[in-house]
Scaffold this motif. Structure first.
Motif, PDB file in Angstrom:
ATOM      1  N   UNK A 179       0.855  -1.184   0.000  1.00 57.83           N
ATOM      2  CA  UNK A 179       0.000   0.000   0.000  1.00 57.83           C
ATOM      3  C   UNK A 179       0.884   1.225   0.000  1.00 57.83           C
ATOM      4  N   UNK A 180       0.444   2.290  -0.643  1.00 61.55           N
ATOM      5  CA  UNK A 180       1.189   3.534  -0.492  1.00 61.55           C
ATOM      6  C   UNK A 180       1.078   4.022   0.955  1.00 61.55           C
ATOM      7  N   UNK A 234       8.970  16.310   2.653  1.00 64.50           N
ATOM      8  CA  UNK A 234       8.792  14.876   2.921  1.00 64.50           C
ATOM      9  C   UNK A 234       7.413  14.436   2.452  1.00 64.50           C
ATOM     10  N   UNK A 235       6.407  15.265   2.747  1.00 65.57           N
ATOM     11  CA  UNK A 235       5.032  14.934   2.346  1.00 65.57           C
ATOM     12  C   UNK A 235       4.926  14.867   0.820  1.00 65.57           C
ATOM     13  N   UNK A 288       5.803   9.218  -4.374  1.00 65.37           N
ATOM     14  CA  UNK A 288       6.021   7.771  -4.240  1.00 65.37           C
ATOM     15  C   UNK A 288       4.705   7.001  -4.278  1.00 65.37           C
ATOM     16  N   UNK A 289       3.710   7.580  -3.600  1.00 67.19           N
ATOM     17  CA  UNK A 289       2.395   6.920  -3.541  1.00 67.19           C
ATOM     18  C   UNK A 289       1.838   6.730  -4.945  1.00 67.19           C
ATOM     19  N   UNK A 290       1.915   7.779  -5.753  1.00 70.20           N
ATOM     20  CA  UNK A 290       1.387   7.678  -7.122  1.00 70.20           C
ATOM     21  C   UNK A 290       2.172   6.628  -7.917  1.00 70.20           C
ATOM     22  N   UNK A 291       3.491   6.634  -7.764  1.00 74.62           N
ATOM     23  CA  UNK A 291       4.308   5.643  -8.464  1.00 74.62           C
ATOM     24  C   UNK A 291       3.918   4.220  -8.065  1.00 74.62           C
ATOM     25  N   UNK A 311       6.758  -3.552   0.110  1.00 78.26           N
ATOM     26  CA  UNK A 311       6.490  -2.565  -0.944  1.00 78.26           C
ATOM     27  C   UNK A 311       6.360  -3.229  -2.316  1.00 78.26           C
ATOM     28  N   UNK A 312       6.008  -2.424  -3.335  1.00 79.75           N
ATOM     29  CA  UNK A 312       5.693  -3.009  -4.646  1.00 79.75           C
ATOM     30  C   UNK A 312       6.883  -3.729  -5.276  1.00 79.75           C
TER      31      UNK A 312
END
Lengths: 206, 206
Positions: free
Chosen positions: B13-14, B145-146, B152-155, B104-105
């Motif tokens: 999960x992101x 950082x956010x 990263x989440x989108x990737x 992670x992915x």
């Protein structure tokens, strides 16, 4: 919308595996699952409602539907016709609803041929002894009828590998939980998520 | 025995999707699922127990394990090594237990390469706005950082199609129910039933 289409679940079981009770309970627990209503030429029995238990038609209508290719599967049993309408299934699924079909192994095979993404569930009794006990428990049946049913049951069980899931109906509540779990889990399969929804909500950001 | 082997579940999960809380609750609800314990060279933090949260090893031991091919995946993050032992997963599965891996992915892809029948679950936040809100909620993080976490989440979300299931963590209880349903449903997949058990119990009769 997140989900593309509803799922088509097909449930088969040898006589005595407890399929009918399982399906009835399932209806109460997951009320948004539709149950497929078959067409039949059989006369309604006491308490049977047209459009709920069956759609009752006469033989001419039924034969016309066969000729028009309206059935994904049909069969003649004890002189009566029974059939499942392609269009009814397709309409329910495309509205985003799950639909559940209670049908024998031969019918299940025909459904799978037409609806390749249908999800097939087979229900087994816990053991042959238990199955014999359950079949013998129906006082109205002769030993010959029971023996034939057992033979049929074994022939049907041979086909279990054509199914996606096998539920062993030993403890009823466990079997019911497994059936509900299959329905919920199949709704969140990646193939059921609209790619457009993911793109719209997340990936367009970049 | 009816079941051949346990299942290997991989959860990704992101950041901000709520994976950690989901996994914690899952542990309570399905206590017979084992959680994979990673090896790490990082020093234990307060409250972390060796063998429970991680197996703590020094860098020499870790490098020896890499050389021996003991890891199905490993990575170096901020100077520390983290790795997942092949043997631990294999032992748990062959004892008939399910095991759950939180990774992670990239790690998930490596797991799938080695364990082709692993079951991959991806958890999504309900929307990008909600994800931003959740990430911004951590007062300790700088805007940079956010922003990096969002990127990263989108990737990571781009990779969702490599997963078998996608759970959208909108209503927490629904997401939890879906996760539990996946675990229960995967246990009754036809491929998990011992053919010998079916033959012994039913088909030999004839």
């Amino acid at each position: 919308m997140r989900r593309k289409r509803g799922n088509l679940f097909v449930i088969s079981a040898p006589s005595g595996a407890g399929k009918t009770t399982l399906c009835q309970k399932l209806k109460e627990i997951v009320p948004d699952v539709k149950f497929s209503v078959s067409y039949t030429t059989r006369k309604p029995r006491a308490g049977e409602i047209d459009g709920i238990h069956y759609t009752f038609v006469d033989e001419d209508e039924f034969r016309a539907m066969i000729a028009d290719g309206e059935f994904v599967e049909w069969a003649q049993v004890h002189g009566n016709f029974y059939g499942t309408s392609k269009r009814r299934i397709e309409n329910t699924i495309s509205e985003g609803f799950d639909i559940l079909l209670d049908i024998d192994v031969q019918g299940a095979r025909q459904i799978r041929e037409h609806f390749s993404d249908s999800i097939l569930i087979f229900i087994l009794p816990p053991s042959m002894d238990e199955l014999k006990k359950r079949l013998a428990g129906r006082m109205s049946d002769s030993p010959e009828v029971i023996a034939r049913r057992l033979k049929n049951a074994i022939d049907e069980i041979r086909e279990y590998k054509n199914y996606d899931y096998v539920i062993i109906n030993d403890v009823f509540d466990d079997a019911l939980e497994e059936m509900v779990a299959i329905i919920i889990a199949e709704r969140v399969r990646t193939s059921k998520i609209e790619e457009a929804w993911i793109k719209e909500n997340f990936i367009k950001e970049e």
